[in-house]
Design a protein around this motif. Structure first.
Motif, PDB file in Angstrom:
ATOM      1  N   ASP A  82     -15.193   6.272  -5.784  1.00 26.29           N
ATOM      2  CA  ASP A  82     -16.009   5.499  -4.828  1.00 26.29           C
ATOM      3  C   ASP A  82     -15.028   5.259  -3.635  1.00 26.29           C
ATOM      4  O   ASP A  82     -15.474   4.705  -2.507  1.00 26.29           O
ATOM      5  CB  ASP A  82     -16.643   4.501  -5.399  1.00 26.29           C
ATOM      6  N   GLU A  83     -13.649   5.363  -3.626  1.00 28.80           N
ATOM      7  CA  GLU A  83     -12.604   4.841  -2.674  1.00 28.80           C
ATOM      8  C   GLU A  83     -12.638   5.675  -1.393  1.00 28.80           C
ATOM      9  O   GLU A  83     -12.841   6.851  -1.486  1.00 28.80           O
ATOM     10  CB  GLU A  83     -11.337   4.926  -3.238  1.00 28.80           C
ATOM     11  N   ASP A 125       0.768  -0.952  -0.189  1.00 22.77           N
ATOM     12  CA  ASP A 125       0.028   0.059  -0.166  1.00 22.77           C
ATOM     13  C   ASP A 125       0.817   1.124   0.016  1.00 22.77           C
ATOM     14  O   ASP A 125       0.613   2.250  -0.637  1.00 22.77           O
ATOM     15  CB  ASP A 125      -1.154   0.149   1.343  1.00 22.77           C
ATOM     16  N   THR A 150      -2.650   9.976  -1.684  1.00 22.87           N
ATOM     17  CA  THR A 150      -3.881   9.402  -1.824  1.00 22.87           C
ATOM     18  C   THR A 150      -4.391  10.366  -2.975  1.00 22.87           C
ATOM     19  O   THR A 150      -5.656  10.239  -3.164  1.00 22.87           O
ATOM     20  CB  THR A 150      -4.593   9.305  -0.636  1.00 22.87           C
ATOM     21  N   GLU A 182     -11.065   7.365   1.043  1.00 21.16           N
ATOM     22  CA  GLU A 182      -9.649   7.874   0.883  1.00 21.16           C
ATOM     23  C   GLU A 182      -9.578   8.977   1.962  1.00 21.16           C
ATOM     24  O   GLU A 182     -10.505   9.800   1.780  1.00 21.16           O
ATOM     25  CB  GLU A 182      -8.867   8.080  -0.357  1.00 21.16           C
ATOM     26  N   GLY A 192     -19.819   7.008  -0.971  1.00 23.01           N
ATOM     27  CA  GLY A 192     -19.103   6.492  -2.229  1.00 23.01           C
ATOM     28  C   GLY A 192     -19.229   6.997  -3.637  1.00 23.01           C
ATOM     29  O   GLY A 192     -19.464   6.292  -4.679  1.00 23.01           O
TER      30      GLY A 192
END
Length: 283
Positions: free
Chosen positions: A160-161, A40, A149, A163, A176
């Protein structure tokens, strides 16, 4: 290029930041090192490299000098900011005056405007990601950092993430379906904190914070808000409008009476507004 590495400047979940010196020039930089075993973190650092290359040269955005990798780490050689971050600054100083807050917001909005002009939304605007280049610098010199990000919105798709950092998330992120207007909301949370010292929506857990963001009424009546100008409160309300299509836009933010009153005047105002009117991608 060759570098020598010195003391550690900071440490996070994803890696460490150390002082480093470019041996060819003798100039000092900050080296952000990310362990390759954290997939990540590697994804975030590669995003940050791409974004910083696109945003190179803006005075209110941290600059990337170089990057390289070895067997275990990816290293970013970045502009050093010895004044710490805005979160530490606010903890030490307390809330800002209206003039100080307007100068800080101008610097942050200038950085975000440059991002949006290039189709990039930050998605994690918060005091921790805003740096002071040196101690006792002007608030107009603040620098936006940490683009791990960030996302490209230039193709007009909705995202829709989930973050970002809970306290600063716009309500549409929780639903979302969102676009670059989330950055304006996060800047509204920042302005609220700078003016009064605490966030507009909060809770004892992430779930409670999300409930507060979705449902709680914005309270601008408790102390110190009675002593803060009506224009400042109007701007906070416009930035924290839960309807993203009614939320104030960047060009409207710079033209707002509170911003005009404290920070952008005369020729500077006309030049800024002219630049904003030429923005194609920004909302």
């Amino acid at each position: 290029m060759s570098y020598s590495f010195g003391r550690q400047l900071g440490e996070g979940i994803d890696g460490t930041v150390r002082l480093c010196t470019d041996l060819s020039s003798g100039l000092a930089f900050a080296c952000k090192s990310i362990c390759k075993s954290n997939s990540d973190a590697v994804g975030h650092i590669r995003t940050e490299i791409n974004v910083l290359q696109k945003l190179k040269g803006h005075s209110n955005i941290i600059s990337l000098h170089d990057y390289f990798e070895d067997d275990g780490y990816i290293h970013l050689i970045m502009e050093i900011c010895e004044g710490g971050d805005l979160c530490e600054h606010l903890q030490q100083k307390g809330r800002l005056s209206e003039q100080e807050a307007s100068l800080a917001l101008t610097a942050i909005a200038n950085a975000v405007m440059s991002c949006h002009q290039k189709g990039i939304m930050h998605r994690d605007l918060k005091p921790d990601n805003i740096l002071l280049p040196y101690r006792n610098c002007s608030y107009m010199d603040l620098k936006l950092a940490d683009f791990g990000t960030a996302a490209n919105f230039s193709h007009s798709r909705l995202f829709d993430e989930l973050e970002g950092t809970p306290l600063y998330l716009a309500p549409e992120v929780l639903d979302g379906s969102y676009d670059e207007k989330v950055d304006i909301w996060s800047m509204g949370v920042l302005l609220h904190i700078m003016l009064c010292g605490f966030p507009p929506f909060n809770g004892e857990s992430v779930t409670n914070i999300f409930q507060s963001i979705r449902k709680d009424k914005l309270d601008l009546k408790q102390d110190p808000w009675p002593r803060i100008s009506a224009e400042a409160k109007d701007l906070v309300r416009r930035m924290l409008n839960r309807n993203p299509y009614r939320r104030i836009k960047l060009r409207e933010l710079f033209a707002h009476p509170w911003m005009q009153r404290f920070s952008v005047t005369g020729d500077e105002s006309r030049a800024t507004l002219q630049a904003l009117n030429s923005v194609v991608v920004a909302g």
